[in-house]
Scaffold this motif. Structure first.
Motif, mmCIF file in Angstrom:
data_model
loop_
_atom_site.group_PDB
_atom_site.id
_atom_site.type_symbol
_atom_site.label_atom_id
_atom_site.label_comp_id
_atom_site.label_asym_id
_atom_site.label_seq_id
_atom_site.Cartn_x
_atom_site.Cartn_y
_atom_site.Cartn_z
ATOM 1 N N UNK A 25 1.672 8.627 16.203
ATOM 2 C CA UNK A 25 0.261 8.322 16.371
ATOM 3 C C UNK A 25 0.012 6.966 15.711
ATOM 4 N N UNK A 26 -1.113 6.337 15.976
ATOM 5 C CA UNK A 26 -1.408 5.082 15.268
ATOM 6 C C UNK A 26 -1.338 5.231 13.755
ATOM 7 N N UNK A 27 -1.746 6.398 13.216
ATOM 8 C CA UNK A 27 -1.736 6.603 11.777
ATOM 9 C C UNK A 27 -0.323 6.709 11.218
ATOM 10 N N UNK A 28 0.535 7.478 11.881
ATOM 11 C CA UNK A 28 1.899 7.624 11.366
ATOM 12 C C UNK A 28 2.681 6.317 11.516
ATOM 13 N N UNK A 29 2.436 5.599 12.600
ATOM 14 C CA UNK A 29 3.078 4.305 12.776
ATOM 15 C C UNK A 29 2.592 3.325 11.715
ATOM 16 N N UNK A 30 1.300 3.386 11.394
ATOM 17 C CA UNK A 30 0.743 2.516 10.368
ATOM 18 C C UNK A 30 1.391 2.783 9.011
ATOM 19 N N UNK A 36 7.170 -0.813 5.164
ATOM 20 C CA UNK A 36 8.081 -1.938 5.400
ATOM 21 C C UNK A 36 7.454 -3.255 4.967
ATOM 22 N N UNK A 37 6.165 -3.438 5.227
ATOM 23 C CA UNK A 37 5.481 -4.653 4.760
ATOM 24 C C UNK A 37 5.598 -4.781 3.242
ATOM 25 N N UNK A 38 5.433 -3.679 2.531
ATOM 26 C CA UNK A 38 5.510 -3.727 1.070
ATOM 27 C C UNK A 38 6.935 -3.956 0.582
ATOM 28 N N UNK A 71 -1.354 -4.185 12.986
ATOM 29 C CA UNK A 71 -0.994 -3.187 11.981
ATOM 30 C C UNK A 71 -1.438 -3.635 10.592
ATOM 31 N N UNK A 72 -1.273 -4.923 10.301
ATOM 32 C CA UNK A 72 -1.716 -5.445 9.006
ATOM 33 C C UNK A 72 -3.223 -5.299 8.851
ATOM 34 N N UNK A 131 -5.762 -12.777 9.713
ATOM 35 C CA UNK A 131 -6.044 -11.471 9.098
ATOM 36 C C UNK A 131 -5.922 -11.530 7.590
ATOM 37 N N UNK A 132 -4.911 -12.218 7.088
ATOM 38 C CA UNK A 132 -4.734 -12.332 5.643
ATOM 39 C C UNK A 132 -5.884 -13.107 5.006
#
Length: 211
Positions: A25-30, A36-38, A71-72, A131-132
């Motif tokens: 789902x969008x939430x689990x993918x997020x 991974x971003x962290x 996603x960010x 976005x940042x």
């Protein structure tokens, strides 16, 4: 055997891949993306990294989002929504300024602990993308609103006159934000979390209050 016979989709995508994509789902993918971003940093993360971490193809990710910047934005929006939501709570809007800022501080720590991966990512954005830069501006807005509460408390005479409010504001945010570097939730740590919140608020405001 025809493509349709082999895949059941008629598109060349395997049934197992489609099934796995559909479990996301969008939430689990997020949640995967934020991890991974962290770990790698946003700039150091590619769609290939996200694909491998999620165990699905890049095209399956694009089924849910337009790309990693979406996603960010979803991730930092979740953190920002939690923080700004505090300012709308009744105890953040009513009463003396010193009581309101103590409440906001307490709730900020609670939101940080509850949304640790998302707030961690928010605090690490550098401003290299639209976005940042948007996230940094929103962070500054939140910080300014808390700083305004501290100034109001000082004007009310509820904070020590010999303390520089600008310095106190920086130290307060520094203490709160440092939690992302060392705090790790414990499976049965509700009491531990309460103690941490109480200790941080007490350390900050016992040294600032006039009484």
């Amino acid at each position: 055997m025809s493509t349709t016979d082999r895949t059941g989709t008629g598109t060349g995508t395997s049934t197992s891949t489609v099934a796995k994509r559909d479990t996301y789902t969008p939430e689990t993918l997020l949640a995967v993306a934020v991890r991974i971003f962290n770990e790698r940093g946003y700039d150091g993360t590619s769609m290939e990294h996200l694909s491998k971490a999620a165990g699905i193809s890049k095209s399956s990710i694009y089924h849910h989002v337009s790309g990693k910047e979406e996603l960010l934005r979803r991730a930092v929006s979740r953190a920002l929504d939690g923080l700004f939501g505090i300012l709308e709570e009744p105890r953040a809007q009513r009463g003396r300024a010193v009581e309101r800022v103590e409440y906001v501080t307490r709730r900020t720590v609670e939101v940080l602990m509850a949304e640790l991966p998302y707030v961690t990512l928010l605090l690490r954005v550098r401003g290299n993308t639209h976005t940042e830069r948007w996230a940094l501006e929103r962070r500054r807005e939140f910080d300014q609103r808390v700083a305004d509460l501290l100034k109001a408390a000082a004007a009310d005479g509820d904070l020590r006159a010999d303390v520089d409010i600008r310095l106190a504001t920086r130290l307060l945010f520094g203490m709160i934000n440092s939690l992302v570097e060392w705090y790790r939730p414990h499976p049965d740590g509700a009491a531990e979390q309460d103690q941490l919140v109480d200790t941080l608020v007490r350390m900050a405001f016992d040294g600032l209050r006039t009484d």
